[in-house]
Motif scaffolding. Structure first.
Motif, mmCIF file in Angstrom:
data_model
loop_
_atom_site.group_PDB
_atom_site.id
_atom_site.type_symbol
_atom_site.label_atom_id
_atom_site.label_comp_id
_atom_site.label_asym_id
_atom_site.label_seq_id
_atom_site.Cartn_x
_atom_site.Cartn_y
_atom_site.Cartn_z
ATOM 1 N N GLY A 40 -54.703 17.338 -5.854
ATOM 2 C CA GLY A 40 -55.972 17.444 -6.481
ATOM 3 C C GLY A 40 -56.151 16.888 -7.722
ATOM 4 N N GLN A 41 -55.298 17.294 -8.741
ATOM 5 C CA GLN A 41 -55.384 16.765 -10.043
ATOM 6 C C GLN A 41 -55.353 15.204 -10.424
ATOM 7 O OE1 GLN A 41 -55.771 18.652 -13.015
ATOM 8 N NE2 GLN A 41 -55.843 20.212 -11.694
ATOM 9 N N ILE A 42 -54.576 14.429 -9.131
ATOM 10 C CA ILE A 42 -54.881 13.106 -9.600
ATOM 11 C C ILE A 42 -56.123 12.655 -9.028
ATOM 12 C CG2 ILE A 42 -53.909 10.934 -7.830
ATOM 13 C CD1 ILE A 42 -51.265 11.557 -8.160
ATOM 14 N N LEU A 43 -56.659 13.396 -8.270
ATOM 15 C CA LEU A 43 -57.996 13.056 -7.710
ATOM 16 C C LEU A 43 -59.019 13.095 -8.836
ATOM 17 C CD1 LEU A 43 -58.387 14.574 -4.038
ATOM 18 C CD2 LEU A 43 -57.885 12.170 -4.828
ATOM 19 N N HIS A 44 -58.722 14.055 -9.782
ATOM 20 C CA HIS A 44 -59.578 14.228 -11.002
ATOM 21 C C HIS A 44 -59.646 13.118 -11.925
ATOM 22 C CE1 HIS A 44 -61.269 18.080 -12.221
ATOM 23 N NE2 HIS A 44 -60.404 18.694 -11.575
ATOM 24 N N ARG A 45 -58.498 12.281 -12.000
ATOM 25 C CA ARG A 45 -58.402 11.171 -12.634
ATOM 26 C C ARG A 45 -58.539 11.101 -14.060
ATOM 27 N NH1 ARG A 45 -62.271 7.148 -10.948
ATOM 28 N NH2 ARG A 45 -63.170 8.474 -9.415
ATOM 29 N N GLU A 46 -58.533 12.341 -14.634
ATOM 30 C CA GLU A 46 -58.831 12.264 -16.299
ATOM 31 C C GLU A 46 -57.512 12.722 -16.987
ATOM 32 O OE1 GLU A 46 -62.057 15.550 -15.520
ATOM 33 O OE2 GLU A 46 -60.702 16.347 -17.032
ATOM 34 N N GLN A 47 -56.623 13.308 -16.188
ATOM 35 C CA GLN A 47 -55.460 13.911 -16.805
ATOM 36 C C GLN A 47 -54.371 12.873 -17.640
ATOM 37 O OE1 GLN A 47 -54.943 17.220 -16.805
ATOM 38 N NE2 GLN A 47 -56.889 17.304 -15.829
ATOM 39 N N ALA A 48 -53.942 13.135 -18.790
ATOM 40 C CA ALA A 48 -53.213 12.262 -19.493
ATOM 41 C C ALA A 48 -51.798 12.181 -18.846
ATOM 42 C CB ALA A 48 -53.016 12.523 -20.853
ATOM 43 N N ASP A 49 -51.318 13.219 -18.217
ATOM 44 C CA ASP A 49 -49.985 13.093 -17.749
ATOM 45 C C ASP A 49 -49.704 12.854 -16.187
ATOM 46 O OD1 ASP A 49 -50.848 15.921 -17.462
ATOM 47 O OD2 ASP A 49 -50.060 16.319 -19.074
ATOM 48 N N HIS A 51 -48.794 10.514 -14.797
ATOM 49 C CA HIS A 51 -47.389 9.740 -14.764
ATOM 50 C C HIS A 51 -46.525 10.510 -13.903
ATOM 51 C CE1 HIS A 51 -49.085 6.838 -17.785
ATOM 52 N NE2 HIS A 51 -48.743 5.995 -16.699
ATOM 53 N N TYR A 52 -46.312 11.798 -14.358
ATOM 54 C CA TYR A 52 -45.396 13.052 -13.718
ATOM 55 C C TYR A 52 -45.838 12.974 -12.174
ATOM 56 C CZ TYR A 52 -44.418 14.799 -18.318
ATOM 57 O OH TYR A 52 -44.065 14.840 -19.551
ATOM 58 N N ARG A 53 -47.007 13.366 -11.977
ATOM 59 C CA ARG A 53 -47.532 13.439 -10.573
ATOM 60 C C ARG A 53 -47.519 12.067 -9.766
ATOM 61 N NH1 ARG A 53 -52.133 14.641 -13.451
ATOM 62 N NH2 ARG A 53 -51.931 16.986 -14.357
ATOM 63 N N LEU A 54 -47.504 11.079 -10.185
ATOM 64 C CA LEU A 54 -47.088 9.968 -9.298
ATOM 65 C C LEU A 54 -45.905 9.822 -9.168
ATOM 66 C CD1 LEU A 54 -49.607 7.466 -11.267
ATOM 67 C CD2 LEU A 54 -49.917 8.412 -8.958
ATOM 68 N N ALA A 55 -44.887 10.178 -10.249
ATOM 69 C CA ALA A 55 -43.492 10.111 -10.014
ATOM 70 C C ALA A 55 -43.040 11.015 -8.878
ATOM 71 C CB ALA A 55 -42.819 10.495 -11.255
ATOM 72 N N PHE A 56 -43.458 12.188 -8.950
ATOM 73 C CA PHE A 56 -43.345 13.028 -7.954
ATOM 74 C C PHE A 56 -43.671 12.760 -6.632
ATOM 75 C CE2 PHE A 56 -42.016 17.559 -6.992
ATOM 76 C CZ PHE A 56 -42.881 17.788 -5.625
ATOM 77 N N LEU A 57 -44.924 12.256 -6.421
ATOM 78 C CA LEU A 57 -45.301 11.878 -5.180
ATOM 79 C C LEU A 57 -44.740 10.815 -4.624
ATOM 80 C CD1 LEU A 57 -49.114 12.207 -5.524
ATOM 81 C CD2 LEU A 57 -47.810 13.798 -4.181
#
Lengths: 144, 153
Positions: A40-49, A51-57
């Motif tokens: 959900g947060q990745i879809l938000h597109r405004e979060q600075a961090d 990279h964590y989520r992308l790494a986790f995914l």
């Protein structure tokens, strides 16, 4: 009521791995390992961090690939559900997880571990509706 | 924050999460249905997944409470909301129905995408669409109540 297909050892081992993963996220990154939130947060597109989520995914997908290559049996067999049914299920899960701010990992694992009353209530709620829906689908409608 | 070890740590966490989901049976919709079929032929296995996961994570949380900050970031970002509200209950209720219908929740669905199965791909695409729908409808509310959003990785 009969008990079938009971696999407590595999389930517990899998659970331990999930717990270790979530603990790594908590102690390493200081966050809740809630999958619906990560997506959900990745879809938000405004979060600075992000990279964590992308790494986790990426890790999640890498794990999926590993399983698909070496133990495809963990994915079970294809169900007989129609495309429309699958689309409806996905839409509902997507919407519901964001509205409720969590899913089985965020609320069920992380939230309960924190003894968050919100997560305890959320988990009890989705377990209840999921079980009632299953009863309805399996024993009233007669879906396999 | 963006260090190599931090990103590697996140990657490993995702990897372990996926393998855990696979071993546990969560990636098998039929096993999920069996777990939810409490009144029929019941497969209680998935209960042990939560027990195993909470068993470890509960301890990790106790350790966390004694830390000033996480390993790779400056501060902990935990969900701030404490009140039980309508969106929580409604969202959870709806989520449960969708989970029962499809046999997938977000984590297992994403992991299953790697098999190339149309069911998993279609489910994930729809799930993302559902999340987008929520965002469109609740955009204003979300911007106002940011107390919970930073808590999610």
């Amino acid at each position: 009521m009969a008990i079938v297909n009971f696999t407590p050892v595999a389930a517990t081992i899998g659970g331990l791995l999930i717990g270790i993963s979530a603990s790594l996220v908590l102690l390493g990154h200081g966050r809740i390992a809630g999958i619906s939130g990560i997506v959900g947060q990745i879809l938000h597109r405004e979060q600075a961090d992000r990279h964590y989520r992308l790494a986790f995914l990426s890790g999640l997908f890498a794990g999926g690939l590993l399983l698909a290559w070496s133990y495809p049996q963990v994915f079970g067999v294809n169900s007989s559900r129609s495309s429309l049914w699958i689309v409806a299920s996905g839409l509902i899960v997507g919407y519901g997880s964001r509205l409720g701010n969590g899913c089985t990992s965020g609320h069920g694992v992380c939230g309960i571990s924190r003894m968050s009353i919100r997560s305890i209530v959320a988990t009890m709620t989705f377990m209840f509706t999921a079980m009632v829906a299953t009863f309805f689908l399996r024993h009233v409608v007669g879906q396999v | 924050m963006n260090s190599k070890s931090s990103l590697f740590g996140a990657f490993i966490a995702g990897l372990l999460f996926a393998i855990g989901l696979g071993i546990s049976g969560m990636t098998q919709p039929s096993k999920v249905s069996g777990f939810l079929d409490v009144f029929g032929n019941w497969d209680p296995s998935l209960m042990f997944v939560m027990v195993g996961a909470i068993g470890i994570h509960f301890l990790a949380y106790r350790v966390k409470q004694r830390q000033a900050r996480p390993l790779w970031d400056v501060a902990f970002q935990m969900p701030a909301k404490t009140q039980i509200d309508r969106p929580l209950v409604l969202g959870a209720a709806v989520f449960g129905i969708g989970w029962a219908m499809g046999g997938y929740c977000p984590g297992p669905a994403l992991v299953s995408v790697m098999t190339g199965r149309w069911e998993a791909l279609l489910f994930v695409a729809s799930m993302i669409a559902g999340m987008f729908c929520y965002q469109l409808v609740h955009q204003r509310d979300e911007l106002e109540s940011t107390s919970e959003s930073p808590g999610i990785l």
